[in-house]
Design a protein around this motif. Structure first.
Motif, PDB file in Angstrom:
ATOM      1  N   ASP A 122       2.744   4.858  -6.345  1.00  0.00           N
ATOM      2  CA  ASP A 122       2.246   4.279  -7.598  1.00  0.00           C
ATOM      3  C   ASP A 122       2.721   2.847  -7.758  1.00  0.00           C
ATOM      4  O   ASP A 122       2.904   2.376  -8.893  1.00  0.00           O
ATOM      5  N   GLY A 123       2.933   2.155  -6.668  1.00  0.00           N
ATOM      6  CA  GLY A 123       3.449   0.791  -6.712  1.00  0.00           C
ATOM      7  C   GLY A 123       2.364  -0.241  -6.898  1.00  0.00           C
ATOM      8  O   GLY A 123       1.238   0.053  -7.325  1.00  0.00           O
ATOM      9  N   ARG A 124       2.687  -1.465  -6.508  1.00  0.00           N
ATOM     10  CA  ARG A 124       1.788  -2.611  -6.730  1.00  0.00           C
ATOM     11  C   ARG A 124       1.447  -3.328  -5.422  1.00  0.00           C
ATOM     12  O   ARG A 124       1.267  -4.527  -5.387  1.00  0.00           O
ATOM     13  N   GLY A 125       1.341  -2.585  -4.324  1.00  0.00           N
ATOM     14  CA  GLY A 125       1.153  -3.216  -3.023  1.00  0.00           C
ATOM     15  C   GLY A 125      -0.273  -3.311  -2.545  1.00  0.00           C
ATOM     16  O   GLY A 125      -0.509  -3.638  -1.386  1.00  0.00           O
ATOM     17  N   THR A 126      -1.259  -3.036  -3.396  1.00  0.00           N
ATOM     18  CA  THR A 126      -2.648  -3.042  -2.940  1.00  0.00           C
ATOM     19  C   THR A 126      -3.083  -4.401  -2.420  1.00  0.00           C
ATOM     20  O   THR A 126      -3.712  -4.522  -1.362  1.00  0.00           O
ATOM     21  N   ALA A 127      -2.735  -5.472  -3.142  1.00  0.00           N
ATOM     22  CA  ALA A 127      -3.182  -6.811  -2.718  1.00  0.00           C
ATOM     23  C   ALA A 127      -2.563  -7.221  -1.396  1.00  0.00           C
ATOM     24  O   ALA A 127      -3.157  -7.969  -0.620  1.00  0.00           O
TER      25      ALA A 127
ATOM     26  N   GLU B  36      -9.815  11.628  11.232  1.00  0.00           N
ATOM     27  CA  GLU B  36     -10.439  10.716  10.273  1.00  0.00           C
ATOM     28  C   GLU B  36      -9.346  10.112   9.406  1.00  0.00           C
ATOM     29  O   GLU B  36      -8.378  10.792   9.042  1.00  0.00           O
ATOM     30  N   LEU B  37      -9.490   8.845   9.055  1.00  0.00           N
ATOM     31  CA  LEU B  37      -8.481   8.132   8.276  1.00  0.00           C
ATOM     32  C   LEU B  37      -9.157   7.354   7.156  1.00  0.00           C
ATOM     33  O   LEU B  37     -10.163   6.685   7.374  1.00  0.00           O
ATOM     34  N   LYS B  38      -8.567   7.465   5.959  1.00  0.00           N
ATOM     35  CA  LYS B  38      -9.020   6.682   4.807  1.00  0.00           C
ATOM     36  C   LYS B  38      -7.799   5.986   4.202  1.00  0.00           C
ATOM     37  O   LYS B  38      -6.777   6.623   3.947  1.00  0.00           O
ATOM     38  N   ILE B  39      -7.920   4.694   3.969  1.00  0.00           N
ATOM     39  CA  ILE B  39      -6.845   3.885   3.408  1.00  0.00           C
ATOM     40  C   ILE B  39      -7.415   3.067   2.264  1.00  0.00           C
ATOM     41  O   ILE B  39      -8.469   2.444   2.410  1.00  0.00           O
ATOM     42  N   GLY B  40      -6.718   3.045   1.138  1.00  0.00           N
ATOM     43  CA  GLY B  40      -7.193   2.239   0.029  1.00  0.00           C
ATOM     44  C   GLY B  40      -6.398   2.475  -1.233  1.00  0.00           C
ATOM     45  O   GLY B  40      -5.483   3.314  -1.275  1.00  0.00           O
ATOM     46  N   PRO B  41      -6.717   1.731  -2.292  1.00  0.00           N
ATOM     47  CA  PRO B  41      -5.997   1.877  -3.571  1.00  0.00           C
ATOM     48  C   PRO B  41      -6.310   3.215  -4.244  1.00  0.00           C
ATOM     49  O   PRO B  41      -7.386   3.777  -4.066  1.00  0.00           O
ATOM     50  N   ARG B  42      -5.336   3.709  -5.019  1.00  0.00           N
ATOM     51  CA  ARG B  42      -5.502   4.940  -5.782  1.00  0.00           C
ATOM     52  C   ARG B  42      -6.096   4.649  -7.148  1.00  0.00           C
ATOM     53  O   ARG B  42      -5.965   3.551  -7.678  1.00  0.00           O
TER      54      ARG B  42
ATOM     55  N   GLY C  28      -1.493   1.934  -7.441  1.00  0.00           N
ATOM     56  CA  GLY C  28      -0.828   2.383  -6.234  1.00  0.00           C
ATOM     57  C   GLY C  28      -1.756   2.366  -5.025  1.00  0.00           C
ATOM     58  O   GLY C  28      -2.883   1.854  -5.076  1.00  0.00           O
ATOM     59  N   PHE C  29      -1.264   2.965  -3.968  1.00  0.00           N
ATOM     60  CA  PHE C  29      -1.987   2.928  -2.691  1.00  0.00           C
ATOM     61  C   PHE C  29      -1.917   4.305  -2.054  1.00  0.00           C
ATOM     62  O   PHE C  29      -0.960   5.061  -2.262  1.00  0.00           O
ATOM     63  N   GLY C  30      -2.955   4.648  -1.272  1.00  0.00           N
ATOM     64  CA  GLY C  30      -2.998   5.959  -0.645  1.00  0.00           C
ATOM     65  C   GLY C  30      -3.488   5.901   0.797  1.00  0.00           C
ATOM     66  O   GLY C  30      -4.326   5.070   1.141  1.00  0.00           O
ATOM     67  N   VAL C  31      -2.945   6.778   1.601  1.00  0.00           N
ATOM     68  CA  VAL C  31      -3.355   6.953   2.992  1.00  0.00           C
ATOM     69  C   VAL C  31      -3.661   8.430   3.197  1.00  0.00           C
ATOM     70  O   VAL C  31      -2.813   9.288   2.892  1.00  0.00           O
ATOM     71  N   ARG C  32      -4.852   8.727   3.698  1.00  0.00           N
ATOM     72  CA  ARG C  32      -5.245  10.124   3.908  1.00  0.00           C
ATOM     73  C   ARG C  32      -5.842  10.255   5.298  1.00  0.00           C
ATOM     74  O   ARG C  32      -6.785   9.550   5.665  1.00  0.00           O
ATOM     75  N   ALA C  33      -5.270  11.167   6.087  1.00  0.00           N
ATOM     76  CA  ALA C  33      -5.724  11.373   7.455  1.00  0.00           C
ATOM     77  C   ALA C  33      -5.933  12.862   7.716  1.00  0.00           C
ATOM     78  O   ALA C  33      -5.178  13.698   7.211  1.00  0.00           O
ATOM     79  N   ARG C  34      -6.955  13.165   8.471  1.00  0.00           N
ATOM     80  CA  ARG C  34      -7.219  14.557   8.869  1.00  0.00           C
ATOM     81  C   ARG C  34      -7.175  14.636  10.393  1.00  0.00           C
ATOM     82  O   ARG C  34      -7.883  13.908  11.083  1.00  0.00           O
ATOM     83  N   PHE C  35      -6.298  15.506  10.904  1.00  0.00           N
ATOM     84  CA  PHE C  35      -6.151  15.715  12.352  1.00  0.00           C
ATOM     85  C   PHE C  35      -6.612  17.124  12.705  1.00  0.00           C
ATOM     86  O   PHE C  35      -6.317  18.066  11.965  1.00  0.00           O
ATOM     87  N   PRO C  36      -7.289  17.294  13.825  1.00  0.00           N
ATOM     88  CA  PRO C  36      -7.475  18.651  14.337  1.00  0.00           C
ATOM     89  C   PRO C  36      -6.150  19.189  14.865  1.00  0.00           C
ATOM     90  O   PRO C  36      -5.398  18.450  15.520  1.00  0.00           O
ATOM     91  N   LEU C  37      -5.844  20.464  14.566  1.00  0.00           N
ATOM     92  CA  LEU C  37      -4.569  21.011  15.032  1.00  0.00           C
ATOM     93  C   LEU C  37      -4.497  21.052  16.551  1.00  0.00           C
ATOM     94  O   LEU C  37      -3.426  20.887  17.136  1.00  0.00           O
ATOM     95  N   GLU C  38      -5.641  21.270  17.208  1.00  0.00           N
ATOM     96  CA  GLU C  38      -5.696  21.228  18.652  1.00  0.00           C
ATOM     97  C   GLU C  38      -6.424  19.963  19.062  1.00  0.00           C
ATOM     98  O   GLU C  38      -7.618  19.848  18.856  1.00  0.00           O
ATOM     99  N   ALA C  39      -5.692  19.000  19.606  1.00  0.00           N
ATOM    100  CA  ALA C  39      -6.297  17.699  19.929  1.00  0.00           C
ATOM    101  C   ALA C  39      -7.273  17.844  21.056  1.00  0.00           C
ATOM    102  O   ALA C  39      -7.026  18.592  21.996  1.00  0.00           O
TER     103      ALA C  39
END
Length: 407
Positions: free
Chosen positions: A354-359, A386-392, A396-407
Motif C-alpha cells: 500500500d505504498g507510493r512506489g507506482t510512479a 502469466e504475469l501482471k504488474i501494475g498499481p492497486r 500501492g502496487f501489485g504483482v500477480r503471477a500464475r505458474f503451472p505446478l509442473e513446468a
C-alpha cells in the motif's frame, strides 16, 4: 618418410590442385605410348588389313589432335567427346588403321562425360558415343563377328556406367560432408545460444540476490545512522543484521557463480554446490524483510504441494524481487502482503503493498522499467506462466503471477 615418397606425395597434391595439368599429362602419356606403336606395329598380312593405308604424318597429326583433346575433358567433356568422334571418323574415312591412342582417348572421353556432367548431358553423350561406336565398327573394312560387336559395345556402355556411378558416389560424399558441416555449424549455434541463456539466467540470479540484500542492508544502515546517538543498542542490533545479510548475500553469490566451476574446481573447493532457494525458504526471506521495518504478512490457500524445481526457484525469486522493490520505493510506512494460491494444476503468487512506489515502477508512457521487472517477465515466461504488474485499486502496487505446478 623418404625424400622420394615425400616428393611423390607433393607431386600428387600438385596434380590434385591442378586438374587440367593432370589431364594434359594423361593425354601426353597416351600419345607417347601409342604413337610409336602406331608406326612400328605391323598389320596382319590378310586381304582385309591390306585395305588400310600405312600411317603417315597426317595420321600422326590426327591422332595427336584426338588424344590431346583430353586436356579439356573435365572442363568441356561433351565437346571433347564430339572432337574425338570427329577425329576418329576422319581417320576411318581416310582408311588409317585404329591405334591405341585414339581408342583409349575415346573411352576416356565417354567416362568423362558421364562422370563430370549431369544426367541430361551424360545421357546425351552416352547415346552419341554408342551410336558413333556402332557406326565406326560398321565402317571398318575388317569384318567383325556379332559376339565381338556385342562385347565392344558392352565395353563402351560399361565405361559410361562406371563414370556415372563415380559421379553419384562423389555427390553422395559431398552431401555427407556438407551435412556434417551444417550440423557442426548448428551445434556451434546451439552452444552459443545455450551460453547466452546461461549468462542471462546467472545475471537474473545475481540481480535478485544483490538487489534484495543490498536494499535490506541500506535500510538497516540508514536506521542505525539515525539512532546510533540515542539508542546504541538498537544501532548495534541493526549493524549485526547488516553483517548477517551481507554474509547471506556473499553465500548466495558464491552458490550462483559456483555453477561456472569445473568438477576439478569443486573438488579443490572441498564442498558441493548448495541447492537453489525455493518456497521452503520463504519464511527466512520474510524475516529478513521484517527486520528492515517493513510489515509483511503471508497467506497460503489451497493444498500446498511442491512445484517443479524450476517453478520453485522462479516463484521464490519473484517474491524476493517484488519485496525488494517495495523496500526501495513504497515508503517507510508501507505494508506488504504475500499470498500463495495452490490450484488444481497451478500456483498463483501475489505480492501487494500500500505504498507510493507506482510512479517509480512505471515509465512516463506506462511501460515497465528496470532490469528487475524484465527479469520477472523472463522467469514467468520461461515456465509457461502469466504475469501482471501494475498499481492497486486504492493505492500501492501489485504483482500477480500464475505458474503451472509442473513446468
Amino acid at each position: 618418410m623418404s625424400p622420394r615418397i615425400r616428393g611423390l606425395l607433393s607431386f600428387r597434391a600438385w596434380l590434385k590442385a591442378r586438374p587440367q595439368a593432370a589431364d594434359a599429362l594423361l593425354a601426353v602419356g597416351l600419345l607417347a605410348v601409342g604413337l610409336p606403336q602406331l608406326f612400328l606395329e605391323k598389320l596382319p598380312a590378310t586381304p582385309e588389313f591390306e585395305r588400310f593405308r600405312d600411317p603417315d604424318v597426317w595420321a600422326a597429326l590426327l591422332v595427336a589432335a584426338v588424344t590431346l583433346a583430353l586436356t579439356w575433358r573435365r572442363r568441356a567433356p561433351l565437346t571433347v567427346l564430339l572432337v574425338i568422334c570427329c577425329g576418329e571418323m576422319a581417320l576411318a574415312l581416310a582408311e588409317y588403321p585404329p591405334g591405341l591412342p585414339d581408342v583409349a582417348a575415346f573411352l576416356v572421353a565417354v567416362y568423362s562425360v558421364a562422370a563430370y556432367r549431369g544426367l541430361a548431358q551424360s545421357a546425351l553423350g552416352g547415346l552419341i558415343a554408342f551410336g558413333y561406336f556402332v557406326t565406326f565398327l560398321l565402317m571398318l573394312p575388317v569384318s567383325s563377328s556379332p559376339l565381338t560387336m556385342i562385347t565392344d559395345a558392352a565395353l563402351v556402355a560399361g565405361v559410361w556406367v562406371l563414370g556415372r556411378n563415380l559421379r553419384l558416389r562423389r555427390a553422395y560424399f559431398a552431401e555427407l560432408e556438407d551435412r556434417a558441416a551444417r550440423l557442426e555449424r548448428a551445434r556451434g549455434t546451439d552452444a552459443r545460444a545455450a551460453r547466452i541463456e546461461e549468462r542471462s539466467r546467472i545475471a537474473r540470479e545475481l540481480h535478485d540476490v544483490v538487489a534484495h540484500h543490498v536494499s535490506v542492508m541500506t535500510v538497516q544502515a540508514g536506521a542505525a545512522r539515525r539512532i546510533i546517538d540515542r539508542d546504541p543498542g538498537s544501532a548495534r542490533e541493526a549493524m549485526s543484521t547488516i553483517e548477517e545479510v551481507g554474509r547471506t548475500a556473499l553465500s548466495e553469490m558464491r552458490r550462483i557463480v559456483g555453477v561456472l566451476r569445473t568438477d576439478r574446481d569443486a573438488e579443490r573447493a572441498g564442498q558441493e554446490l548448495a541447492p537453489q532457494p525455493g518456497l521452503g525458504d520463504l519464511g527466512e526471506l520474510l524475516d529478513h524483510v521484517r527486520e528492515t521495518g517493513l510489515s509483511v504478512q503471508l497467506w497460503i490457500e489451497g493444498e500446498a504441494r511442491p512445484p517443479s524445481p524450476g517453478v520453485d526457484v522462479a516463484a521464490f525469486r519473484l517474491i524476493q524481487e517484488a519485496l525488494t522493490n517495495t523496500l526501495k520505493h513504497a515508503g517507510p510506512q508501507a505494508r506488504a502482503w504475500v499470498r500463495l494460491y495452490y490450484g488444481d494444476g497451478d500456483l498463483t503468487v501475489e505480492i501487494e503493498d500500500d505504498g507510493r512506489g507506482t510512479a517509480t515502477f512505471m515509465g512516463d508512457d506506462g511501460a515497465k522499467t528496470g532490469h528487475g521487472l524484465v527479469g520477472m517477465y523472463e522467469r514467468v515466461a520461461l515456465y509457461g506462466g502469466e504475469l501482471k504488474i501494475g498499481p492497486r485499486v486504492g493505492g500501492g502496487f501489485g504483482v500477480r503471477a500464475r505458474f503451472p505446478l509442473e513446468a
